[in-house]
Write a protein that holds these residues in place. Structure first.
Motif, PDB file in Angstrom:
ATOM      1  N   ALA A  58      39.757  44.344  43.629  1.00  0.00           N
ATOM      2  CA  ALA A  58      40.128  44.993  42.366  1.00  0.00           C
ATOM      3  C   ALA A  58      41.402  44.374  41.792  1.00  0.00           C
ATOM      4  CB  ALA A  58      40.317  46.494  42.578  1.00  0.00           C
ATOM      5  N   ALA A  59      42.382  44.125  42.650  1.00  0.00           N
ATOM      6  CA  ALA A  59      43.632  43.525  42.188  1.00  0.00           C
ATOM      7  C   ALA A  59      43.393  42.146  41.598  1.00  0.00           C
ATOM      8  CB  ALA A  59      44.645  43.447  43.328  1.00  0.00           C
ATOM      9  N   ALA A  60      42.565  41.341  42.258  1.00  0.00           N
ATOM     10  CA  ALA A  60      42.275  39.996  41.751  1.00  0.00           C
ATOM     11  C   ALA A  60      41.608  40.073  40.379  1.00  0.00           C
ATOM     12  CB  ALA A  60      41.403  39.233  42.731  1.00  0.00           C
ATOM     13  N   ALA A  61      40.657  40.984  40.211  1.00  0.00           N
ATOM     14  CA  ALA A  61      39.984  41.134  38.917  1.00  0.00           C
ATOM     15  C   ALA A  61      40.968  41.577  37.841  1.00  0.00           C
ATOM     16  CB  ALA A  61      38.829  42.131  39.038  1.00  0.00           C
ATOM     17  N   ILE A  62      41.777  42.578  38.133  1.00  0.00           N
ATOM     18  CA  ILE A  62      42.753  43.087  37.158  1.00  0.00           C
ATOM     19  C   ILE A  62      43.769  42.004  36.811  1.00  0.00           C
ATOM     20  CG2 ILE A  62      44.690  44.703  36.909  1.00  0.00           C
ATOM     21  CD1 ILE A  62      42.849  46.737  38.480  1.00  0.00           C
ATOM     22  N   LEU A  63      44.281  41.331  37.828  1.00  0.00           N
ATOM     23  CA  LEU A  63      45.316  40.316  37.594  1.00  0.00           C
ATOM     24  C   LEU A  63      44.785  39.057  36.912  1.00  0.00           C
ATOM     25  CD1 LEU A  63      47.283  40.829  40.899  1.00  0.00           C
ATOM     26  CD2 LEU A  63      48.120  41.313  38.583  1.00  0.00           C
ATOM     27  N   SER A  64      43.463  38.924  36.806  1.00  0.00           N
ATOM     28  CA  SER A  64      42.908  37.795  36.051  1.00  0.00           C
ATOM     29  C   SER A  64      43.170  37.950  34.559  1.00  0.00           C
ATOM     30  CB  SER A  64      41.406  37.663  36.322  1.00  0.00           C
ATOM     31  OG  SER A  64      40.671  38.703  35.693  1.00  0.00           O
ATOM     32  N   LEU A  65      43.515  39.178  34.136  1.00  0.00           N
ATOM     33  CA  LEU A  65      43.795  39.458  32.722  1.00  0.00           C
ATOM     34  C   LEU A  65      45.177  40.056  32.479  1.00  0.00           C
ATOM     35  CD1 LEU A  65      40.424  41.223  31.790  1.00  0.00           C
ATOM     36  CD2 LEU A  65      41.034  38.815  31.442  1.00  0.00           C
ATOM     37  N   VAL A  91      45.300  45.067  54.382  1.00  0.00           N
ATOM     38  CA  VAL A  91      44.963  45.385  52.988  1.00  0.00           C
ATOM     39  C   VAL A  91      46.096  44.981  52.044  1.00  0.00           C
ATOM     40  CG1 VAL A  91      45.765  47.801  53.138  1.00  0.00           C
ATOM     41  CG2 VAL A  91      44.050  47.146  51.427  1.00  0.00           C
ATOM     42  N   GLN A  92      47.323  45.159  52.466  1.00  0.00           N
ATOM     43  CA  GLN A  92      48.465  44.773  51.628  1.00  0.00           C
ATOM     44  C   GLN A  92      48.645  43.264  51.602  1.00  0.00           C
ATOM     45  OE1 GLN A  92      51.837  47.205  52.759  1.00  0.00           O
ATOM     46  NE2 GLN A  92      50.836  49.071  52.062  1.00  0.00           N
ATOM     47  N   GLN A  93      48.332  42.599  52.690  1.00  0.00           N
ATOM     48  CA  GLN A  93      48.380  41.134  52.714  1.00  0.00           C
ATOM     49  C   GLN A  93      47.357  40.553  51.737  1.00  0.00           C
ATOM     50  OE1 GLN A  93      48.129  39.658  56.773  1.00  0.00           O
ATOM     51  NE2 GLN A  93      49.439  41.336  57.479  1.00  0.00           N
ATOM     52  N   GLU A  94      46.172  41.156  51.666  1.00  0.00           N
ATOM     53  CA  GLU A  94      45.137  40.694  50.736  1.00  0.00           C
ATOM     54  C   GLU A  94      45.582  40.840  49.289  1.00  0.00           C
ATOM     55  OE1 GLU A  94      41.403  42.612  51.637  1.00  0.00           O
ATOM     56  OE2 GLU A  94      41.561  42.007  53.742  1.00  0.00           O
ATOM     57  N   VAL A  95      46.173  41.971  48.967  1.00  0.00           N
ATOM     58  CA  VAL A  95      46.654  42.170  47.599  1.00  0.00           C
ATOM     59  C   VAL A  95      47.820  41.229  47.309  1.00  0.00           C
ATOM     60  CG1 VAL A  95      47.733  43.830  46.010  1.00  0.00           C
ATOM     61  CG2 VAL A  95      45.748  44.500  47.380  1.00  0.00           C
ATOM     62  N   GLN A  96      48.664  40.982  48.286  1.00  0.00           N
ATOM     63  CA  GLN A  96      49.754  40.022  48.094  1.00  0.00           C
ATOM     64  C   GLN A  96      49.205  38.642  47.763  1.00  0.00           C
ATOM     65  OE1 GLN A  96      53.457  40.582  48.348  1.00  0.00           O
ATOM     66  NE2 GLN A  96      52.982  38.850  47.043  1.00  0.00           N
ATOM     67  N   ARG A  97      48.154  38.231  48.444  1.00  0.00           N
ATOM     68  CA  ARG A  97      47.530  36.933  48.135  1.00  0.00           C
ATOM     69  C   ARG A  97      46.957  36.918  46.723  1.00  0.00           C
ATOM     70  NH1 ARG A  97      46.137  37.304  53.647  1.00  0.00           N
ATOM     71  NH2 ARG A  97      44.057  38.135  53.201  1.00  0.00           N
ATOM     72  N   ALA A  98      46.364  38.020  46.284  1.00  0.00           N
ATOM     73  CA  ALA A  98      45.823  38.097  44.918  1.00  0.00           C
ATOM     74  C   ALA A  98      46.940  37.995  43.882  1.00  0.00           C
ATOM     75  CB  ALA A  98      45.037  39.395  44.729  1.00  0.00           C
ATOM     76  N   ILE A  99      48.067  38.633  44.151  1.00  0.00           N
ATOM     77  CA  ILE A  99      49.217  38.564  43.247  1.00  0.00           C
ATOM     78  C   ILE A  99      49.739  37.137  43.172  1.00  0.00           C
ATOM     79  CG2 ILE A  99      51.646  39.250  42.975  1.00  0.00           C
ATOM     80  CD1 ILE A  99      50.777  41.999  44.195  1.00  0.00           C
ATOM     81  N   ASP A 100      49.953  36.531  44.322  1.00  0.00           N
ATOM     82  CA  ASP A 100      50.487  35.172  44.358  1.00  0.00           C
ATOM     83  C   ASP A 100      49.553  34.183  43.666  1.00  0.00           C
ATOM     84  OD1 ASP A 100      52.585  36.274  45.792  1.00  0.00           O
ATOM     85  OD2 ASP A 100      51.962  35.428  47.720  1.00  0.00           O
ATOM     86  N   ALA A 101      48.241  34.344  43.872  1.00  0.00           N
ATOM     87  CA  ALA A 101      47.268  33.449  43.236  1.00  0.00           C
ATOM     88  C   ALA A 101      47.280  33.630  41.715  1.00  0.00           C
ATOM     89  CB  ALA A 101      45.869  33.700  43.789  1.00  0.00           C
ATOM     90  N   ALA A 102      47.336  34.863  41.255  1.00  0.00           N
ATOM     91  CA  ALA A 102      47.322  35.131  39.816  1.00  0.00           C
ATOM     92  C   ALA A 102      48.583  34.620  39.134  1.00  0.00           C
ATOM     93  CB  ALA A 102      47.154  36.628  39.569  1.00  0.00           C
ATOM     94  N   GLU A 103      49.707  34.731  39.818  1.00  0.00           N
ATOM     95  CA  GLU A 103      50.986  34.336  39.223  1.00  0.00           C
ATOM     96  C   GLU A 103      51.307  32.866  39.474  1.00  0.00           C
ATOM     97  OE1 GLU A 103      52.826  36.191  37.118  1.00  0.00           O
ATOM     98  OE2 GLU A 103      51.166  37.620  37.298  1.00  0.00           O
ATOM     99  N   GLY A 104      50.582  32.240  40.375  1.00  0.00           N
ATOM    100  CA  GLY A 104      50.812  30.828  40.659  1.00  0.00           C
ATOM    101  C   GLY A 104      52.084  30.562  41.446  1.00  0.00           C
TER     102      GLY A 104
END
Length: 151
Positions: A58-65, A91-104
């Motif tokens: 969900a975080a990855a999808a949201i952070l794509s926009l 679960v928090q590590q996964e969301v951290q990876r999604a944040i880092d990927a979205a923000e570059g």
């Protein structure tokens, strides 16, 4: 279906993402969070759902926009584990990876004590409940700005 937009983002979630402004918080929460009662106290006033996915998906999808607020230190926050606030579960590590990927870049989340997290969530623009069943799958993301195109 829309090209370039994750199919996880339903019409209600897309509306909220578009309606939010700079500095508004979005809460992503797990299935154990008191989502409905908290969501009724938010600006939107009703619960949004992205069912059958993890918090990371969900975080990855949201952070794509959704841009994060680069003007504050707590634009990305996680609910701390009671009795062990520095532990970062999977679960928090996964969301951290999604944040880092979205923000570059690396964008560490700040920890927020459980009851302080509930209070932050009540002040948010909206709450999005996921199908996440792992404990402590609760996050606050503060919306940033999108800079104008270069002249």
């Amino acid at each position: 279906m829309l090209k370039g937009i994750s199919p996880l983002l339903n019409a209600d979630v897309l509306y909220a993402l578009r309606a939010m402004g700079h500095g508004d918080d979005l809460i992503i929460c797990d299935t154990n969070f008191p989502a409905d009662s908290v969501a009724r106290q938010t600006r939107l006033g009703r619960l949004l759902r992205i069912d059958n996915v993890t918090a990371g998906e969900a975080a990855a999808a949201i952070l794509s926009l959704y841009p994060l607020d680069s003007f504050v230190d707590d634009a990305a926050a996680r609910m701390e584990i009671v009795g062990n606030p520095t532990e970062i579960p999977a679960v928090q590590q996964e969301v951290q990876r999604a944040i880092d990927a979205a923000e570059g870049r690396s964008w560490p989340m700040v920890g927020v004590e459980r009851y302080a997290f509930y209070e932050r969530a009540k002040q948010a623009y909206c709450v999005v409940q996921t199908g996440e069943r792992r404990f402590y799958g609760c996050f606050a993301l503060r919306k940033g700005v999108i800079a104008p195109d270069a002249a």
